[in-house]
Design a protein around this motif. Structure first.
Motif, PDB file in Angstrom:
ATOM      1  N   LEU A  89      45.509  18.837  45.638  1.00 36.45           N
ATOM      2  CA  LEU A  89      46.773  19.517  45.911  1.00 36.45           C
ATOM      3  C   LEU A  89      46.575  20.800  46.709  1.00 36.45           C
ATOM      4  O   LEU A  89      47.446  21.184  47.495  1.00 36.45           O
ATOM      5  N   PHE A  90      45.447  21.480  46.522  1.00 37.28           N
ATOM      6  CA  PHE A  90      45.151  22.637  47.366  1.00 37.28           C
ATOM      7  C   PHE A  90      45.063  22.230  48.838  1.00 37.28           C
ATOM      8  O   PHE A  90      45.464  22.971  49.735  1.00 37.28           O
ATOM      9  N   MET A  91      44.516  21.023  49.073  1.00 37.47           N
ATOM     10  CA  MET A  91      44.330  20.563  50.447  1.00 37.47           C
ATOM     11  C   MET A  91      45.647  20.172  51.116  1.00 37.47           C
ATOM     12  O   MET A  91      45.735  20.168  52.350  1.00 37.47           O
ATOM     13  N   LEU A  92      46.673  19.864  50.339  1.00 43.13           N
ATOM     14  CA  LEU A  92      47.926  19.402  50.925  1.00 43.13           C
ATOM     15  C   LEU A  92      48.561  20.446  51.829  1.00 43.13           C
ATOM     16  O   LEU A  92      49.018  20.135  52.931  1.00 43.13           O
ATOM     17  N   TYR A 111      39.548  31.199  42.253  1.00 50.84           N
ATOM     18  CA  TYR A 111      39.398  32.237  41.237  1.00 50.84           C
ATOM     19  C   TYR A 111      40.503  32.115  40.189  1.00 50.84           C
ATOM     20  O   TYR A 111      40.242  32.213  38.979  1.00 50.84           O
ATOM     21  N   PHE A 112      41.737  31.905  40.624  1.00 49.93           N
ATOM     22  CA  PHE A 112      42.837  31.730  39.668  1.00 49.93           C
ATOM     23  C   PHE A 112      42.635  30.458  38.836  1.00 49.93           C
ATOM     24  O   PHE A 112      43.013  30.405  37.667  1.00 49.93           O
ATOM     25  N   PHE A 113      42.052  29.422  39.434  1.00 46.09           N
ATOM     26  CA  PHE A 113      41.712  28.221  38.671  1.00 46.09           C
ATOM     27  C   PHE A 113      40.697  28.554  37.577  1.00 46.09           C
ATOM     28  O   PHE A 113      40.819  28.092  36.428  1.00 46.09           O
ATOM     29  N   PHE A 114      39.691  29.375  37.906  1.00 50.31           N
ATOM     30  CA  PHE A 114      38.698  29.786  36.916  1.00 50.31           C
ATOM     31  C   PHE A 114      39.346  30.588  35.790  1.00 50.31           C
ATOM     32  O   PHE A 114      39.032  30.374  34.606  1.00 50.31           O
ATOM     33  N   VAL A 115      40.256  31.489  36.117  1.00 46.96           N
ATOM     34  CA  VAL A 115      40.920  32.295  35.094  1.00 46.96           C
ATOM     35  C   VAL A 115      41.737  31.399  34.158  1.00 46.96           C
ATOM     36  O   VAL A 115      41.717  31.569  32.932  1.00 46.96           O
ATOM     37  N   TYR A 154      43.869  38.230  30.623  1.00 43.00           N
ATOM     38  CA  TYR A 154      44.878  38.971  31.378  1.00 43.00           C
ATOM     39  C   TYR A 154      44.223  39.929  32.365  1.00 43.00           C
ATOM     40  O   TYR A 154      44.687  40.063  33.517  1.00 43.00           O
ATOM     41  N   SER A 155      43.152  40.584  31.960  1.00 38.36           N
ATOM     42  CA  SER A 155      42.446  41.500  32.856  1.00 38.36           C
ATOM     43  C   SER A 155      41.868  40.763  34.054  1.00 38.36           C
ATOM     44  O   SER A 155      41.925  41.249  35.192  1.00 38.36           O
ATOM     45  N   LEU A 156      41.312  39.568  33.811  1.00 37.81           N
ATOM     46  CA  LEU A 156      40.780  38.770  34.915  1.00 37.81           C
ATOM     47  C   LEU A 156      41.894  38.362  35.878  1.00 37.81           C
ATOM     48  O   LEU A 156      41.711  38.369  37.110  1.00 37.81           O
ATOM     49  N   TYR A 157      43.051  37.980  35.320  1.00 34.15           N
ATOM     50  CA  TYR A 157      44.163  37.598  36.190  1.00 34.15           C
ATOM     51  C   TYR A 157      44.633  38.777  37.031  1.00 34.15           C
ATOM     52  O   TYR A 157      44.893  38.636  38.240  1.00 34.15           O
ATOM     53  N   MET A 158      44.759  39.959  36.421  1.00 31.39           N
ATOM     54  CA  MET A 158      45.223  41.124  37.157  1.00 31.39           C
ATOM     55  C   MET A 158      44.222  41.525  38.241  1.00 31.39           C
ATOM     56  O   MET A 158      44.611  42.019  39.308  1.00 31.39           O
ATOM     57  N   TYR A 180      50.183  31.642  47.622  1.00 28.96           N
ATOM     58  CA  TYR A 180      50.093  32.232  46.277  1.00 28.96           C
ATOM     59  C   TYR A 180      51.024  31.476  45.316  1.00 28.96           C
ATOM     60  O   TYR A 180      50.635  31.130  44.192  1.00 28.96           O
ATOM     61  N   ALA A 181      52.254  31.226  45.773  1.00 33.72           N
ATOM     62  CA  ALA A 181      53.204  30.465  44.945  1.00 33.72           C
ATOM     63  C   ALA A 181      52.728  29.023  44.761  1.00 33.72           C
ATOM     64  O   ALA A 181      52.858  28.446  43.662  1.00 33.72           O
ATOM     65  N   TRP A 182      52.174  28.445  45.811  1.00 34.01           N
ATOM     66  CA  TRP A 182      51.655  27.072  45.753  1.00 34.01           C
ATOM     67  C   TRP A 182      50.544  26.971  44.705  1.00 34.01           C
ATOM     68  O   TRP A 182      50.504  26.034  43.905  1.00 34.01           O
ATOM     69  N   THR A 183      49.651  27.952  44.692  1.00 31.70           N
ATOM     70  CA  THR A 183      48.540  27.958  43.733  1.00 31.70           C
ATOM     71  C   THR A 183      49.054  27.991  42.301  1.00 31.70           C
ATOM     72  O   THR A 183      48.605  27.224  41.446  1.00 31.70           O
ATOM     73  N   HIS A 184      50.005  28.865  42.034  1.00 33.00           N
ATOM     74  CA  HIS A 184      50.520  28.986  40.673  1.00 33.00           C
ATOM     75  C   HIS A 184      51.330  27.756  40.263  1.00 33.00           C
ATOM     76  O   HIS A 184      51.306  27.349  39.092  1.00 33.00           O
TER      77      HIS A 184
END
Length: 438
Positions: A89-92, A111-115, A154-158, A180-184
């Motif tokens: 989906l990231f590739m789309l 990184y957001f996937f890791f968090v 939460y700290s990692l996300y921020m 950014y919206a697509w990632t979330h």
């Protein structure tokens, strides 16, 4: 060059070439071309069917192997599938030319996937980790981290949020905010629901295998019912889906659920929860939901809503005496898990297919057939697991609302013990410090 003789009025022959051939022979060549093209299509279909069959058997064998090995390998299997789905989906929405002008932008998405992985997976296996850490010399530090897991996540996300804001470039704002919206959206719709399978795995493999199997069963039953009886279109997003297939899939899945639950509940490997992260055999006292009970109509009436139960009693009072006696003595022997399985089957048949419809609409929006080509002959991983994500979250909520009994786990007991020792040691340190200063 071939010379053609024109046909004159009254001439009964077709136009002829000097070599004696006529234009009536041209359709024979076209027919040969059509035959060869049909043969090519059939060969391609046969090759595609062969690839699809081999990949299907390989997936089934790999899945059964993971079931046999145990809980932890299954968790890694779920994580691997999530990684592949998120990658597809990231590739789309990726626009490579713009990505090259934003260094590290892809790394931000991962990184957001890791968090998200850190937050959800530790949330589900925290108690199992605490059991494993009892003999570790790093127990105090890791226990401190686990007990502050939420604020750490939460700290990692921020930190990722700040990095995103600092990476904004003039002329690229719309694209960056869109990504950014697509990632979330991907993480919320794909990753978060499917992560609930992790919790289901450790509560007993049956709560992972049964919901997954019901989705597959519904696909098969709906296909067979639609193939033989399908006439009425169900939804425009999937023109091949029919009401007959939908209803047939529902009936077949509910019946299969009771049979499958009865079989799986016979094995302790399927029913026993895993309290740690080991791979050894499991032995536990059988839970009452996995043992046979004798049910009567009175038992059923007790679980019905009050008004509905009153209506049933009023209707029963109007029945002939012999029929009333027969119903009063009627008994049914079953395991409670069979009824729970049928409730899961209702959801798998009515609601979960809309995950597939959602995926179909999504693919139509991007004018593509599949989400990817990760699985030979099947398309992308997302194509095969779009309904499973919805089912994972429902199975988790159903288990904790209607099945699980409140109890203190080993991990929670250790967590409470460590918290108590920390509080006592802190009080003791303060007391000693106060005594020395006086």
């Amino acid at each position: 060059m071939k010379q053609v003789r024109r046909r004159h009025v009254g001439d009964t022959t077709d136009d002829e070439y000097q070599d004696g051939t006529t234009d009536r022979e041209e359709p024979e060549t076209d027919k040969e071309d059509n035959i060869s093209s049909l043969q090519e299509i059939q060969q391609k279909r046969a090759a595609s069917f062969k690839i699809r069959t081999v990949s299907t058997l390989a997936m089934i064998a790999g899945f059964l192997l993971m079931i046999y090995i145990g809980h932890v390998p299954l968790v890694f299997l779920v994580l691997s599938l999530q990684f592949l789905m998120v990658k597809e989906l990231f590739m789309l929405a990726r626009v490579a030319q713009k990505d090259k002008r934003i260094p590290g932008f892809r790394a931000q998405q991962w990184y957001f996937f890791f968090v998200a992985t850190f937050y959800l997976y530790l949330r589900f296996i925290k108690n199992n980790l605490l059991v494993e850490l009892t003999s570790s010399k790093y127990m105090s530090a890791l226990t401190w981290l686990l007990r502050r897991h939420t604020i750490t996540s939460y700290s990692l996300y921020m930190a990722g949020f700040v990095m995103f804001v600092l990476s904004l470039k003039r002329g690229m704002y719309l694209y960056q905010f869109g990504q950014y919206a697509w990632t979330h959206m991907i993480l919320m719709i794909i990753f978060v629901p499917s992560s609930f399978f992790v919790s289901n795995i450790f509560e007993g493999l049956i709560w992972f295998l049964l919901p997954s199997a019901l989705i597959i069963t519904n696909d098969i039953m709906a296909y067979l019912a639609g193939f033989f009886f399908g006439r009425t279109p169900l939804i425009k997003l999937s023109p091949k889906k029919t009401w007959e297939g939908f209803i047939g899939g529902f009936i077949g899945t509910v019946i299969s659920a009771a049979i499958l639950a009865n079989i799986l509940s016979r094995f302790s490997w399927m029913t026993c929860p895993r309290q740690d992260l080991s791979l050894g055999p499991l032995n536990c006292a059988p839970d009452p939901i996995y043992t046979q009970h004798v049910y009567t109509l009175q038992d059923i009436a007790e679980v019905l809503p009050g008004q509905l139960a009153d209506i049933c009693r009023t209707a029963a009072a109007q029945l002939p005496h012999w029929l009333s006696l027969w119903l009063a003595n009627w008994q049914y022997v079953a395991k409670p898990i069979e009824f729970h399985a049928m409730m899961l089957a209702v959801f798998a048949s009515i609601v979960a297919p809309f995950g597939g419809f959602f995926g179909s609409g999504f693919k139509r929006a991007f004018k593509m057939k599949d989400f990817g080509d990760t699985i030979p002959g099947h398309g992308g991983v997302t194509d095969r697991f779009d309904c499973q994500m919805i089912m994972a979250m429902f199975a988790y909520l159903y288990y904790w609302n209607f099945v699980a009994q409140p109890q203190l786990t080993v991990g929670e007991a250790l967590d409470v013990r460590q918290a108590g020792l920390g509080w006592l040691s802190g009080k003791g340190f303060q007391r000693e410090e106060g005594d020395g200063g006086s």
